[in-house]
Design a protein around this motif. Structure first.
Motif, PDB file in Angstrom:
ATOM      1  N   VAL A 140       0.854  -1.193   0.000  1.00 36.91           N
ATOM      2  CA  VAL A 140       0.000   0.000   0.000  1.00 36.91           C
ATOM      3  C   VAL A 140       0.885   1.237   0.000  1.00 36.91           C
ATOM      4  CG1 VAL A 140      -1.706   1.301   1.323  1.00 36.91           C
ATOM      5  CG2 VAL A 140      -1.833  -1.198   1.228  1.00 36.91           C
ATOM      6  N   THR A 141       0.599   2.152  -0.900  1.00 37.41           N
ATOM      7  CA  THR A 141       1.420   3.362  -0.979  1.00 37.41           C
ATOM      8  C   THR A 141       1.239   4.264   0.240  1.00 37.41           C
ATOM      9  OG1 THR A 141       1.748   5.450  -2.161  1.00 37.41           O
ATOM     10  CG2 THR A 141      -0.368   4.400  -2.437  1.00 37.41           C
ATOM     11  N   SER A 142       2.295   4.999   0.573  1.00 37.99           N
ATOM     12  CA  SER A 142       2.242   5.966   1.674  1.00 37.99           C
ATOM     13  C   SER A 142       1.270   7.104   1.361  1.00 37.99           C
ATOM     14  CB  SER A 142       3.635   6.532   1.934  1.00 37.99           C
ATOM     15  OG  SER A 142       4.190   7.043   0.726  1.00 37.99           O
ATOM     16  N   GLN A 143       0.885   7.267   0.085  1.00 39.51           N
ATOM     17  CA  GLN A 143      -0.095   8.301  -0.280  1.00 39.51           C
ATOM     18  C   GLN A 143      -1.428   8.086   0.442  1.00 39.51           C
ATOM     19  OE1 GLN A 143      -0.514   9.617  -4.540  1.00 39.51           O
ATOM     20  NE2 GLN A 143       0.696   7.757  -4.905  1.00 39.51           N
ATOM     21  N   LYS A 188      -1.773  10.432   3.225  1.00 42.51           N
ATOM     22  CA  LYS A 188      -1.375  11.809   2.926  1.00 42.51           C
ATOM     23  C   LYS A 188      -2.599  12.513   2.345  1.00 42.51           C
ATOM     24  CE  LYS A 188       1.554  12.851  -0.507  1.00 42.51           C
ATOM     25  NZ  LYS A 188       2.791  13.026  -1.279  1.00 42.51           N
ATOM     26  N   GLY A 202       8.103  17.861   2.927  1.00 46.25           N
ATOM     27  CA  GLY A 202       8.946  16.734   3.340  1.00 46.25           C
ATOM     28  C   GLY A 202       8.450  16.114   4.634  1.00 46.25           C
ATOM     29  N   GLU A 262       5.383  14.077   4.017  1.00 48.02           N
ATOM     30  CA  GLU A 262       5.785  12.829   3.358  1.00 48.02           C
ATOM     31  C   GLU A 262       6.295  11.830   4.384  1.00 48.02           C
ATOM     32  OE1 GLU A 262       5.247  12.505   0.150  1.00 48.02           O
ATOM     33  OE2 GLU A 262       6.141  10.521  -0.063  1.00 48.02           O
ATOM     34  N   ARG A 263       7.123  12.291   5.291  1.00 46.00           N
ATOM     35  CA  ARG A 263       7.710  11.381   6.289  1.00 46.00           C
ATOM     36  C   ARG A 263       6.643  10.848   7.233  1.00 46.00           C
ATOM     37  NH1 ARG A 263      11.958  14.411   4.905  1.00 46.00           N
ATOM     38  NH2 ARG A 263      11.453  16.327   5.953  1.00 46.00           N
ATOM     39  N   LYS A 290       4.493   8.176   5.647  1.00 39.89           N
ATOM     40  CA  LYS A 290       5.192   6.885   5.564  1.00 39.89           C
ATOM     41  C   LYS A 290       5.124   6.154   6.899  1.00 39.89           C
ATOM     42  CE  LYS A 290       8.470   8.140   1.945  1.00 39.89           C
ATOM     43  NZ  LYS A 290       9.860   8.379   1.553  1.00 39.89           N
ATOM     44  N   LYS A 291       5.335   6.885   7.965  1.00 44.69           N
ATOM     45  CA  LYS A 291       5.321   6.263   9.299  1.00 44.69           C
ATOM     46  C   LYS A 291       3.933   5.726   9.617  1.00 44.69           C
ATOM     47  CE  LYS A 291       8.999   8.499  11.800  1.00 44.69           C
ATOM     48  NZ  LYS A 291       9.326   9.289  12.976  1.00 44.69           N
ATOM     49  N   ARG A 293       1.609   4.905   7.528  1.00 43.99           N
ATOM     50  CA  ARG A 293       1.350   3.742   6.666  1.00 43.99           C
ATOM     51  C   ARG A 293       1.984   2.494   7.245  1.00 43.99           C
ATOM     52  NH1 ARG A 293       4.062   2.588   1.838  1.00 43.99           N
ATOM     53  NH2 ARG A 293       5.868   3.114   3.111  1.00 43.99           N
ATOM     54  N   ASP A 294       3.222   2.609   7.700  1.00 40.39           N
ATOM     55  CA  ASP A 294       3.921   1.446   8.253  1.00 40.39           C
ATOM     56  C   ASP A 294       3.213   0.919   9.490  1.00 40.39           C
ATOM     57  OD1 ASP A 294       7.453   2.218   7.503  1.00 40.39           O
ATOM     58  OD2 ASP A 294       5.729   1.735   6.233  1.00 40.39           O
TER      59      ASP A 294
END
Lengths: 128, 372
Positions: free
Chosen positions: A29-32, A35, A106, A109-110, A113-114, A116-117
């Motif tokens: 799955v994308t981090s998008q 976002k 930025g 974005e970071r 990602k976190k 999403r994980d």
């Protein structure tokens, strides 16, 4: 309504944001997913897990929109990333907005990602 | 006797090292064949004859004597023991033939009327001359800067399809997709792209095992990449191919994934979402294929609602996460690297992918963290 820190919030995942293949052919799955998109005005739309089950959130969403499944992140997990969560019952009962505020590109974005994980670590909470 | 005759110049990235791929030398062989046929026709026209004199063209040939710098320039001479056939000096006839070929190419390239220069049967030669040119390549047959007589796949199609009964033009091409049908008797199969485009593939004995294997794995999504000579019809649709090579594609193959986004219409993302420009997707596929280094992990590839492409590199049990958002119009990418175990270890930068050094910079970053 005040959200509890342990409340699980549900995010619908668009099918184009899931790709199969790769290691063990697991879905990625994308981090998008975590976002805000341009129309969201820096606020991410979620379902309140105290008012909807994961399946109910999917069914409510799918009445008009497309979802491949549901991922979950708690209010506390968002807060630890300095992303406040707020009920938005005006849009509909059980709707929650996560505010990405004035963070830089930025930083957003970071954080996405976190988050999403964290969600993937928990696993899909509902797949149709 | 070797007389300088013409210096065709090859344009394109493939020729920037001032060399000419061997597969393109066939074009000069075919050009020679065409030159001789046109020279005979010129003689007929000039002398109102239906037959050339005995010895016409005997001992005459084109020779490649050097490849000059400045992209790749082929120095070609017209060689002969003698151009004289009795009292007839044939060299000017060959020059006229050369000039007529240049004129027809130049007019076709510029969209001007060209069908009155040469008989139509000669135009079918362009179905073979230049068929191994890539879409970004061309050959300039003249040194005249205002009338360079540039042969590209575009001008080739114009020339070939203008001939009577011409329905297809041959172009070197590649095609990706799943094998949806297989015919042992005909030694052919159908490959279907993610957009549903079907192409008939004709293969020899060499490749039947690969196509059969891919056909057997159709349901599991096995794709192949086929390279060869394609037949394009008047609508510019690829209808069939003869195979030069075929390879299995990785499940993560990026150009295949990018192809899927071509069918996304405006509003694809639950009412949001811009459509994807075919030229942009083609550019990115071509560049990715060219610059992505073997031995590196392929990225996950996603569309974004604002019409960009996101590459995301992530490896199981590794703290590294790299994303690159590619703007297809500006040909730039915003790159974000994060060490998920160390908040202070991150990178944000923009890279220009319209230049080779940009791609090399991106690949250096990927190779730092994501070797396969």
């Amino acid at each position: 309504m005040t959200l509890k820190s342990e409340t699980l919030l549900y995010r619908q995942v668009h099918p184009s944001w899931v790709q199969n293949g790769g290691v063990s052919n697991q879905a990625f799955v994308t981090s998008q997913t975590f976002k805000p998109t341009p129309k969201d005005q820096n606020k991410l739309s979620m379902y309140d897990g105290d008012q909807y089950s994961a399946q109910e959130s999917y069914e409510h969403y799918s009445e008009k929109l497309t979802s491949a499944g549901v991922l979950g992140v708690t209010v506390k997990e968002f807060q630890l990333e300095e992303l406040p969560c707020e009920s938005d019952d005006v849009t509909f009962q059980g709707h929650v907005l996560v505010d990405y505020g004035d963070h830089t590109k930025g930083t957003i974005e970071r954080k996405s990602k976190k988050i999403r994980d964290i969600a993937i670590q928990r696993g899909w909470v509902y797949i149709p | 006797m070797d007389t300088p005759f013409f210096n065709p110049k090859l344009h394109g990235r493939r020729f920037e090292d001032h060399s000419i791929p061997v597969e393109l030398l066939e074009d000069f062989n075919l050009y020679e064949e065409l030159l001789f046929k046109v020279a005979k026709w010129v003689y007929y026209e000039q002398h109102d004859k239906m037959k050339v004199p005995k010895g016409f063209g005997h001992g005459v040939s084109l020779k490649l004597v050097a490849v000059s710098e400045g992209s790749a320039i082929a120095n070609i001479v017209l060689a002969a023991t003698s151009f004289m056939v009795g009292d007839l000096d044939t060299f000017p006839i060959f020059e006229t033939a050369r000039n007529k070929i240049e004129e027809v190419i130049d007019r076709a390239d510029k969209g001007e009327e060209f069908t009155d220069i040469l008989p139509p049967e000669f135009l079918t030669y362009f179905n073979k001359i230049g068929r191994r040119l890539h879409d970004d390549e061309s050959i300039s047959f003249s040194n005249n800067t205002t009338r360079p007589a540039r042969l590209s796949n575009r001008s080739r199609k114009t020339l070939v399809l203008s001939a009577p009964n011409a329905d297809n033009v041959s172009v070197a091409t590649s095609f990706r997709g799943k094998v949806s049908s297989f015919d042992k008797a005909e030694k052919s199969c159908t490959v279907i792209s993610p957009q549903g485009e079907k192409v008939l593939i004709k293969f020899g004995n060499d490749y039947s095992d690969i196509f059969l294997n891919a056909f057997s794995n159709y349901e599991s999504g096995q794709k192949v990449l086929v390279r060869g000579i394609g037949q394009f019809n008047k609508s510019d649709k690829l209808t069939s191919m003869e195979v030069d090579s075929v390879t299995f594609l990785d499940a993560m193959d990026v150009p295949s994934r990018l192809d899927e986004f071509m069918k996304y219409k405006v509003g694809w993302f639950n009412g949001e979402g811009e459509a994807f420009n075919e030229a942009g997707i083609t550019w990115l596929s071509t560049m990715f294929d060219e610059y992505f280094q073997a031995g590196l992990l392929l990225p996950y590839t996603f569309p974004t609602p604002n019409g960009e492409i996101q590459f995301e590199w992530k490896k199981q049990d590794s703290p590294h996460d790299l994303t690159a958002y590619v703007n297809l119009q500006k040909k730039k990418t915003y790159v974000n690297y994060q060490n998920m175990k160390n908040d202070d270890d991150f990178l944000d930068l923009e890279i220009d992918l319209d230049q080779e050094k940009g791609w090399l910079q991106l690949m250096n970053l990927v190779s730092k963290y994501f070797k396969a």
